[in-house]
Every structure is written in C-alpha cells, then in structure tokens.
Design an enzyme around this catalytic site. Structure first.
Site, PDB file in Angstrom:
ATOM      1  N   SER A  52       0.834  -1.210   0.000  1.00 33.03           N
ATOM      2  CA  SER A  52       0.000   0.000   0.000  1.00 33.03           C
ATOM      3  C   SER A  52       0.860   1.247   0.000  1.00 33.03           C
ATOM      4  CB  SER A  52      -0.856  -0.032   1.261  1.00 33.03           C
ATOM      5  OG  SER A  52      -1.405   1.230   1.511  1.00 33.03           O
ATOM      6  N   TYR A  61      -2.407  -1.482  10.849  1.00 31.84           N
ATOM      7  CA  TYR A  61      -2.590  -1.979   9.481  1.00 31.84           C
ATOM      8  C   TYR A  61      -1.392  -1.579   8.620  1.00 31.84           C
ATOM      9  CZ  TYR A  61      -3.799  -1.450   4.574  1.00 31.84           C
ATOM     10  OH  TYR A  61      -3.747  -1.466   3.210  1.00 31.84           O
ATOM     11  N   LYS A 104       1.918  -3.774   6.690  1.00 32.57           N
ATOM     12  CA  LYS A 104       2.384  -3.723   5.297  1.00 32.57           C
ATOM     13  C   LYS A 104       3.906  -3.497   5.276  1.00 32.57           C
ATOM     14  CE  LYS A 104      -1.501  -4.516   3.329  1.00 32.57           C
ATOM     15  NZ  LYS A 104      -1.720  -5.861   2.789  1.00 32.57           N
TER      16      LYS A 104
END
Ligand code: UD1
Length: 347
Positions: free
Chosen positions: A129, A156, A160
């Site tokens: 992302s 979150y 990543k």
C-alpha cells in the site's frame, strides 16, 4: 499453451476477485484460497460466471500452517503466489492490533515457509500500500518508489511495512530462489464491467467510494467529507483513485515478469507504485460521481478524520516502463462501474 499455476490468497476479496478474472483471461491456471473473513462464497460463482470456467477453490486460513501445508501438498506445482489475504481496515486495526499483526504477519509467514519448503523456488506478488510513504513531503509528490518510507500511523500500515521487511530478508537469504514483487496500491475503486464482482464492505463503509454509492442509493443519509481546511486547492484531501480492473492487470504483469523475465529483475525484490498519476480531491470525486451518473450525493463538510494524510498520489512511471502497464480507464467510467455495482447488489 497452458501457463503456470498461480495461487491467489484472499482471492474472493475485492482486489483478489478481479485479479482472478484477469489471470484467467491471460491463460493462467488459478488456485484460489480464502477463509471468507471478509467475503462470501457467492463471489466464486460470480467469478465463474464471468470466466465461464470452474475455479479451483479451497476454503482455508492462510495463517494456519497446517492448512497451508495441505494446500501445497495438494498443489506442489504452484509457480507463483499473489498474496492478498490480510485484514485491511485502518480504524479497526487501531482497536484490534493483535488480530491485525497475527493475521497479516502469520499468513505471509505460513505462505513463505510452505512455498519454499525443502528448498523449492518461490515467487510472490505482495499486496502492499502507498500507506508505507505516509504523508510525503511536497518535493516527493507525485510519489515514486524512491520516496522515503515513513513510520506507519496504524497497525494496518505497520503490517504492510513489516511484511515488506520480511519479504526483503527472506528473498536475500534465499539467494535467488525467492523472487518478490511488492505492489504499492493507491486507492482502488470501481467494479468489474459485468457488475458481477465489486467491493462488498461489511457494515458502515470506511472508504470513500462505497460511502458515496451507498449515500447515492439512499442507504446512508449523508456523506461526511472529512475536512475542507487542508492545504489543497479546495481544502479536501487528495488521493490517486485507480480502477480495480487496471490494478488487477498489474498483478498479471508482475507474475509474467517473475515467471518469464526473472533475469531482468533488479534484485530479488522489486517495488512498484500502482496509481494513475493523477490526484483528485474528495470534493472533485463527489462532483465527478454526480456528473458521471446523474445522481446527487447528499454530503456535508465534517471535521478531519484522525490519521488521514493530506495529499498523496503516485508517480507510476516505473510501473509503466518496467511492467509495461498503465492505468488508463477514464475515471468517469470507473465511477459509473461503482454505481452499477451498487445498484446491482441492492436490487
Ligand atoms: C487508506 C490508506 C491506504 C489503505 C486504505 C485501506 C493512506 C494514504 N491510504 O486509504 O493505503 O490501503 O486506507 O482502507 O494512508 N473520506 C471522506 N469521507 C468518508 C470516507 C473517506 O471524506 O466517508 C475521505 C478520506 O478522508 C480520504 C479519502 O476520502 O481523504 C479517501 O479515504 P479512504 O477511501 O478511506 O482511503 P484512504 O484513507 O486514502
């Protein structure tokens, strides 16, 4: 000629399902796995109705080592994996960090250890992302892959970054036997032109476009535009909205590169920013949606949302050149596809 067998984890999710369709169209044999934590079995029927073929599917949890062992025992000839299986809600990750770290890290670790067990060669496309860049400085906009990474602001986002670190270390240790392409997505939107697959948020949507379409159809009373006092031309945040089918095609290009042209790879791990190169504000998206569909969206200006970055959009030049891929679907068409999907799922 029948091409290689590709594993798609999280293949019934939003980006996963569109990618399965594109892999099939490109002639790859696909094995889809999912535990339906954020999708439903009907997605498989809908993919099959688009491709006109039976999909090989296994319901399993990628964070469970035994499940992954069984998968690779059944399909030892998997040539590459596209790893989507992960939790993805920024806000929820702040409330449930342990679940996020456990699920997102374990699923990658189990995939890697089973895929490369016994010295087997592996190739992984990782679903990353643009969140890894945080809020880039003005001189780094649009964001290229050489922009500095910044500490993520949510668990979150940290998963990543951590997954990219794991992949970097693992591919270095395997000295050429593990190839990785990490795809850093900007903001995926829209639905397949057939309106048979699309984004299916559970509960109140956190992302902009599902909230826009749900407001347009009357399921939500009003869209809150989070902030109009940012340092942007109209004061609302700027993002790079990329059509999910264009994004899906980039995964096929990444698999092609790893399987057919691995010798061209610049090292064992490569990164690509996947966006359009165009930044649009929240208010521009709302206006464009109204123009493209002829439907009004009831909205109000609300306070800023905690954790939002002000503006970020991609420099996709590297993906354009090296992957031979470009996101070129006009955004008006993309917004209409999201609207067709919303109407379809509410009918
Ligand atoms: C963020 C992350 C992205 C991550 C995604 C997962 C960044 C830059 N992006 O996307 O990497 O994959 O979460 O969900 O960190 N908005 C409203 N009203 C709404 C919803 C959203 O005004 O009801 C605005 C937001 O403030 C933002 C824009 O719309 O400016 C897009 O928001 P959203 O769709 O949630 O995506 P990001 O936060 O950009």
């Amino acid at each position: 000629m029948k091409k290689a067998k590709i594993l798609v984890t999280g293949g019934t999710g939003y980006i996963g399902s569109h990618t399965v369709v594109e892999l099939d169209a490109a002639g790859y044999e696909v094995v889809v796995v999912d535990n339906f934590s954020n999708s439903t079995p009907e997605v498989i029927d809908n993919i099959e109705s688009i491709t006109g073929k039976k999909i090989t599917f296994l319901e399993l949890d990628c964070a469970d080592k035994d499940h992954m062992r069984l998968l690779f025992a059944k399909h030892p000839d998997i040539s590459a994996a596209i790893h989507f299986a992960a939790y993805k809600a920024v806000g929820e990750s702040v409330d449930k960090p342990v679940e996020y770290y456990h699920n997102n890290l374990s699923s990658l670790l189990c995939l890697l250890s089973e895929m490369t067990a016994g010295g087997r060669r592996g190739s992984v496309v990782f679903s990353s992302s643009c969140t890894v860049y945080g809020q880039p400085k003005a001189e780094h906009l649009p964001v290229s892959e050489s922009a500095p990474l910044q500490p993520a602001t949510s668990p979150y986002g940290k998963t990543k970054q951590m997954c990219e670190d794991i992949l970097t270390d693992a591919s270095a240790a395997m000295k050429g036997a593990l190839k990785v392409i990490s795809l850093r997505y900007f903001n995926p939107v829209g639905a397949h032109p057939s309106a048979k697959i699309g984004e299916l948020p559970r509960g109140v949507p956190q992302n902009l476009l599902p909230f826009v379409t749900q407001t347009a159809i009357g399921l939500r009373e009003q869209l809150s535009v989070f902030g109009n006092d940012y340092n942007t031309p109209d004061g609302s945040c700027i993002r790079d909205y990329i059509y999910v089918c264009d994004l899906a095609k980039a995964h096929v290009k990444a698999v092609d590169r790893m399987l057919e042209r691995a010798d061209e790879m610049e090292g064992d791990i490569e990164y690509f920013n996947l966006g359009t190169g165009r930044g649009l504000s929240v208010l521009e998206i709302v206006n464009m949606f109204e123009k493209a569909t002829g439907v009004k969206v009831n909205y109000r200006i609300a306070p800023r949302r905690a954790g939002d970055v002000e503006q970020v959009w991609a420099d996709p030049a590297r993906a354009n050149k090296v992957l031979g891929w470009k996101a070129d679907t006009p955004l008006e068409d993309v917004l209409r596809s999201a609207w067709e999907w919303e109407k379809k799922i509410r009918s």
